[in-house]
Motif scaffolding. Structure first.
Motif, PDB file in Angstrom:
ATOM      1  N   LYS A 121      -0.191 -19.359   1.919  1.00  0.00           N
ATOM      2  CA  LYS A 121       1.017 -19.499   1.112  1.00  0.00           C
ATOM      3  C   LYS A 121       1.183 -18.375   0.092  1.00  0.00           C
ATOM      4  CE  LYS A 121       1.577 -24.509   1.510  1.00  0.00           C
ATOM      5  NZ  LYS A 121       1.659 -25.791   0.770  1.00  0.00           N
ATOM      6  N   SER A 122       0.072 -17.884  -0.455  1.00  0.00           N
ATOM      7  CA  SER A 122       0.178 -16.841  -1.488  1.00  0.00           C
ATOM      8  C   SER A 122       0.117 -15.433  -0.914  1.00  0.00           C
ATOM      9  CB  SER A 122      -0.933 -17.014  -2.528  1.00  0.00           C
ATOM     10  OG  SER A 122      -2.218 -16.798  -1.946  1.00  0.00           O
ATOM     11  N   PHE A 123      -0.085 -15.317   0.394  1.00  0.00           N
ATOM     12  CA  PHE A 123      -0.207 -13.987   1.009  1.00  0.00           C
ATOM     13  C   PHE A 123       1.098 -13.213   0.883  1.00  0.00           C
ATOM     14  CE2 PHE A 123       0.153 -10.968   4.463  1.00  0.00           C
ATOM     15  CZ  PHE A 123      -1.105 -10.388   4.520  1.00  0.00           C
ATOM     16  N   ARG A 124       0.970 -11.936   0.506  1.00  0.00           N
ATOM     17  CA  ARG A 124       2.143 -11.059   0.502  1.00  0.00           C
ATOM     18  C   ARG A 124       1.763  -9.687   1.056  1.00  0.00           C
ATOM     19  NH1 ARG A 124       1.830  -8.095  -4.528  1.00  0.00           N
ATOM     20  NH2 ARG A 124       0.613  -9.221  -6.091  1.00  0.00           N
ATOM     21  N   PRO A 125       2.507  -9.238   2.055  1.00  0.00           N
ATOM     22  CA  PRO A 125       2.281  -7.883   2.572  1.00  0.00           C
ATOM     23  C   PRO A 125       2.540  -6.882   1.469  1.00  0.00           C
ATOM     24  CG  PRO A 125       3.698  -9.156   4.024  1.00  0.00           C
ATOM     25  CD  PRO A 125       3.581  -9.926   2.758  1.00  0.00           C
ATOM     26  N   GLY A 126       1.668  -5.920   1.355  1.00  0.00           N
ATOM     27  CA  GLY A 126       1.791  -4.952   0.279  1.00  0.00           C
ATOM     28  C   GLY A 126       2.328  -3.623   0.742  1.00  0.00           C
ATOM     29  N   TYR A 127       2.002  -2.589  -0.004  1.00  0.00           N
ATOM     30  CA  TYR A 127       2.469  -1.241   0.266  1.00  0.00           C
ATOM     31  C   TYR A 127       1.520  -0.541   1.222  1.00  0.00           C
ATOM     32  CZ  TYR A 127       3.778   3.623  -0.698  1.00  0.00           C
ATOM     33  OH  TYR A 127       4.163   4.934  -0.575  1.00  0.00           O
ATOM     34  N   ASN A 128       2.052   0.076   2.265  1.00  0.00           N
ATOM     35  CA  ASN A 128       1.253   0.821   3.238  1.00  0.00           C
ATOM     36  C   ASN A 128       0.144  -0.034   3.826  1.00  0.00           C
ATOM     37  OD1 ASN A 128       2.744   3.181   3.200  1.00  0.00           O
ATOM     38  ND2 ASN A 128       1.563   4.081   1.550  1.00  0.00           N
ATOM     39  N   ASN A 129      -1.113   0.309   3.565  1.00  0.00           N
ATOM     40  CA  ASN A 129      -2.248  -0.357   4.212  1.00  0.00           C
ATOM     41  C   ASN A 129      -2.727  -1.592   3.456  1.00  0.00           C
ATOM     42  OD1 ASN A 129      -2.043   2.424   5.027  1.00  0.00           O
ATOM     43  ND2 ASN A 129      -3.971   2.197   6.090  1.00  0.00           N
ATOM     44  N   TRP A 130      -2.039  -2.008   2.401  1.00  0.00           N
ATOM     45  CA  TRP A 130      -2.533  -3.041   1.507  1.00  0.00           C
ATOM     46  C   TRP A 130      -1.742  -4.340   1.620  1.00  0.00           C
ATOM     47  CZ3 TRP A 130      -6.929  -1.664  -0.938  1.00  0.00           C
ATOM     48  CH2 TRP A 130      -7.197  -0.307  -1.085  1.00  0.00           C
ATOM     49  N   SER A 131      -2.478  -5.476   1.585  1.00  0.00           N
ATOM     50  CA  SER A 131      -1.876  -6.798   1.463  1.00  0.00           C
ATOM     51  C   SER A 131      -2.786  -7.606   0.551  1.00  0.00           C
ATOM     52  CB  SER A 131      -1.748  -7.482   2.830  1.00  0.00           C
ATOM     53  OG  SER A 131      -0.905  -6.728   3.685  1.00  0.00           O
ATOM     54  N   VAL A 132      -2.318  -8.776   0.116  1.00  0.00           N
ATOM     55  CA  VAL A 132      -3.108  -9.542  -0.854  1.00  0.00           C
ATOM     56  C   VAL A 132      -2.718 -11.008  -0.810  1.00  0.00           C
ATOM     57  CG1 VAL A 132      -1.466  -9.188  -2.759  1.00  0.00           C
ATOM     58  CG2 VAL A 132      -3.906  -9.510  -3.281  1.00  0.00           C
ATOM     59  N   PHE A 160      -1.596  -6.852  -8.693  1.00  0.00           N
ATOM     60  CA  PHE A 160      -2.075  -5.961  -7.632  1.00  0.00           C
ATOM     61  C   PHE A 160      -0.925  -5.228  -6.954  1.00  0.00           C
ATOM     62  CE2 PHE A 160      -3.004  -4.902  -3.259  1.00  0.00           C
ATOM     63  CZ  PHE A 160      -4.200  -4.208  -3.388  1.00  0.00           C
ATOM     64  N   LYS A 161      -1.129  -3.932  -6.719  1.00  0.00           N
ATOM     65  CA  LYS A 161      -0.152  -3.160  -5.948  1.00  0.00           C
ATOM     66  C   LYS A 161      -0.830  -1.973  -5.282  1.00  0.00           C
ATOM     67  CE  LYS A 161       1.475  -0.273  -9.817  1.00  0.00           C
ATOM     68  NZ  LYS A 161       2.681   0.206 -10.532  1.00  0.00           N
ATOM     69  N   GLY A 162      -0.365  -1.626  -4.090  1.00  0.00           N
ATOM     70  CA  GLY A 162      -0.841  -0.427  -3.404  1.00  0.00           C
ATOM     71  C   GLY A 162      -0.154   0.795  -3.972  1.00  0.00           C
ATOM     72  N   LEU A 163      -0.907   1.875  -4.120  1.00  0.00           N
ATOM     73  CA  LEU A 163      -0.352   3.122  -4.651  1.00  0.00           C
ATOM     74  C   LEU A 163      -0.030   4.111  -3.538  1.00  0.00           C
ATOM     75  CD1 LEU A 163      -2.752   3.577  -7.702  1.00  0.00           C
ATOM     76  CD2 LEU A 163      -0.462   2.570  -7.683  1.00  0.00           C
ATOM     77  N   ASN A 164      -0.906   4.201  -2.548  1.00  0.00           N
ATOM     78  CA  ASN A 164      -0.661   4.986  -1.339  1.00  0.00           C
ATOM     79  C   ASN A 164      -1.508   4.387  -0.229  1.00  0.00           C
ATOM     80  OD1 ASN A 164      -3.281   5.956  -1.704  1.00  0.00           O
ATOM     81  ND2 ASN A 164      -2.635   7.969  -2.429  1.00  0.00           N
ATOM     82  N   GLU A 165      -1.743   5.105   0.844  1.00  0.00           N
ATOM     83  CA  GLU A 165      -2.482   4.535   1.980  1.00  0.00           C
ATOM     84  C   GLU A 165      -3.916   4.164   1.647  1.00  0.00           C
ATOM     85  OE1 GLU A 165      -0.800   7.382   1.991  1.00  0.00           O
ATOM     86  OE2 GLU A 165       0.154   7.786   3.924  1.00  0.00           O
ATOM     87  N   GLN A 166      -4.499   4.768   0.597  1.00  0.00           N
ATOM     88  CA  GLN A 166      -5.919   4.529   0.343  1.00  0.00           C
ATOM     89  C   GLN A 166      -6.247   4.078  -1.078  1.00  0.00           C
ATOM     90  OE1 GLN A 166      -7.985   8.023   1.778  1.00  0.00           O
ATOM     91  NE2 GLN A 166      -7.565   7.512   3.894  1.00  0.00           N
ATOM     92  N   TYR A 167      -5.312   4.193  -1.995  1.00  0.00           N
ATOM     93  CA  TYR A 167      -5.551   3.735  -3.370  1.00  0.00           C
ATOM     94  C   TYR A 167      -4.668   2.532  -3.688  1.00  0.00           C
ATOM     95  CZ  TYR A 167      -8.263   7.847  -4.917  1.00  0.00           C
ATOM     96  OH  TYR A 167      -9.226   8.804  -5.094  1.00  0.00           O
ATOM     97  N   ALA A 168      -5.217   1.618  -4.511  1.00  0.00           N
ATOM     98  CA  ALA A 168      -4.475   0.483  -5.039  1.00  0.00           C
ATOM     99  C   ALA A 168      -5.061   0.142  -6.408  1.00  0.00           C
ATOM    100  CB  ALA A 168      -4.570  -0.712  -4.097  1.00  0.00           C
ATOM    101  N   LYS A 169      -4.378  -0.734  -7.158  1.00  0.00           N
ATOM    102  CA  LYS A 169      -4.916  -1.133  -8.453  1.00  0.00           C
ATOM    103  C   LYS A 169      -4.338  -2.470  -8.887  1.00  0.00           C
ATOM    104  CE  LYS A 169      -1.550   1.211 -11.497  1.00  0.00           C
ATOM    105  NZ  LYS A 169      -1.395   2.195 -12.594  1.00  0.00           N
ATOM    106  N   ASP A 170      -5.052  -3.129  -9.803  1.00  0.00           N
ATOM    107  CA  ASP A 170      -4.521  -4.256 -10.547  1.00  0.00           C
ATOM    108  C   ASP A 170      -4.883  -4.014 -12.013  1.00  0.00           C
ATOM    109  OD1 ASP A 170      -7.231  -5.066 -10.878  1.00  0.00           O
ATOM    110  OD2 ASP A 170      -7.134  -6.341  -9.102  1.00  0.00           O
ATOM    111  N   ILE A 171      -4.741  -4.996 -12.871  1.00  0.00           N
ATOM    112  CA  ILE A 171      -5.001  -4.741 -14.291  1.00  0.00           C
ATOM    113  C   ILE A 171      -6.479  -4.546 -14.598  1.00  0.00           C
ATOM    114  CG2 ILE A 171      -2.927  -5.914 -15.102  1.00  0.00           C
ATOM    115  CD1 ILE A 171      -4.697  -8.351 -15.752  1.00  0.00           C
TER     116      ILE A 171
END
Length: 368
Positions: A121-132, A160-171
């Motif tokens: 239920k909480s899954f969300r597809p993210g940016y490029n290679n990232w989901s959460v 949480f958010k993807g920045l590009n294909e290989q980097y992501a970040k959260d707080i």
């Protein structure tokens, strides 16, 4: 009439209409129904095909494509990706979630691979290679031979958010693929369009998941003397932002075999380390032997093994006991094994049928 019918059948059989059909398919009912990035789906009145191969057991009456150019399809019994059954996927509820991610009410899928999500239920597809989802980050590694999905605990789901294909970040964290970038400041961390392999925060530039000595990427310039190195007005750096040692002669610095070695007039370097004991004048990467079925080729240079006039080296290390005359390195293309050996021992890899065949002299070697 029988003669006319026979001639008509012959003409049809040799016409362009008869080309590009699977063996045994029905001429009159065979038709293409869609394509994806790897191949095409087709069917006749009895069978379904993908890339001219029969999909065993597929139900023709209920078979249909899911989305456009996605590779997904289904019938009343199964979901398929590029013609192969996706075990556990539910055909009645299967649908595309966004451009490249699908779902079926219980799990999500990327290129036919299940995420095995922790919380649907909480899954969300993210940016490029990232989901959460609320528990995990999901990273799709498309650099491997087969796309793989890795999961790691998430620091903070909401930010949480993807920045590009290989980097992501959260707080709380910055992530490079499946690793936390230790010491990186999420609030100021950002990436650059020039490369997906580095980013920067208020403290320094990072190459992959490691901090470097470079403080500000924007102050770096490509070295005029060698375009494979950077300069900040005082120091020289490799493409990984590793500072070259003092005394490096950048005017005479040349790269070796498109790998991590370089040399000037006096010294050899692996990345930014001096290769002790190496003779710069005669140093070169070793031929990389590629083994496949009945042949071997040494047309390429190896990235890990090199030699000078008298010694063998692995990266920045001199292999003191290596037998110079019999040392061989390369890649077994059939068994997907890197190898390096001499008459005494294996330094990397292990005996495979192809390697044994080569060592027995039963394989033709194609030289440059």
């Amino acid at each position: 009439m029988p003669l006319i019918s026979l001639l008509l059948c012959v003409l049809i059989a040799i016409s362009p209409l008869a080309e590009n059909r699977p063996d045994g398919s029905d001429f009159f009912s065979y038709r293409k129904i869609g394509e994806d990035y790897q191949g095409s789906y087709a069917l006749d009145n009895k069978h379904v095909y993908y890339c001219f191969d029969k999909i065993e057991g597929a139900d023709v009456a209920t078979f249909h494509l899911i989305g456009k150019n996605t590779g997904y399809s289904a019938d009343k019994n199964h979901v398929y990706y590029t013609g192969k059954i996706m075990k556990g996927a539910h055909p009645k509820t299967f649908k595309m979630s966004n451009a490249n991610i699908a779902c079926d009410g219980k799990d999500y899928y990327s290129y036919g691979i299940p995420f095995h999500v922790s919380d649907y239920k909480s899954f969300r597809p993210g940016y490029n290679n990232w989901s959460v989802d609320k528990n995990y980050i999901y990273y799709t590694d498309d650099q491997t031979e087969k796309d793989e999905i890795h999961s790691i605990p998430v620091g903070d789901y909401k930010s949480f958010k993807g920045l590009n294909e290989q980097y992501a970040k959260d707080i709380y964290h910055v992530y490079f693929k499946t690793k936390i970038v230790e010491g990186a400041d999420p609030a100021t961390f950002h990436t650059f369009l020039q490369s997906r392999y580095f980013g920067q925060d208020k403290n320094c530039v990072y190459y992959e998941n490691k901090a470097t000595e470079v403080k500000d990427y924007n102050k770096l310039k490509v070295a005029k003397e060698n375009k494979n190195f950077y300069v900040d007005g005082k120091n020289f750096y490799t493409h990984e932002f590793l500072k070259m040692p003092e005394g490096t002669n950048i005017k005479h610095l040349t790269n070796i075999a498109c790998g991590d070695w370089s040399k000037d007039q006096k010294r050899v370097y692996w990345k930014n380390r001096i290769v002790k004991g190496a003779d710069a004048k005669s140093f070169d990467a070793l031929p990389s032997l590629y083994l496949y079925e009945g042949s071997a080729a040494d047309n390429n240079k190896d990235y890990d093994y090199a030699k000078d006039a008298h010694h063998i080296f692995h990266k920045d290390t001199l292999l003191k006991d290596a037998d110079y005359a019999t040392f061989v390195c390369g890649w077994d293309g059939l068994n997907k094994v890197a190898f390096a050996f001499d008459k005494h021992r294996y330094y990397e890899g292990h005996p495979t049928p192809l390697i044994k065949k080569y060592r027995m002299g039963k394989m033709k070697v194609e030289h440059n």
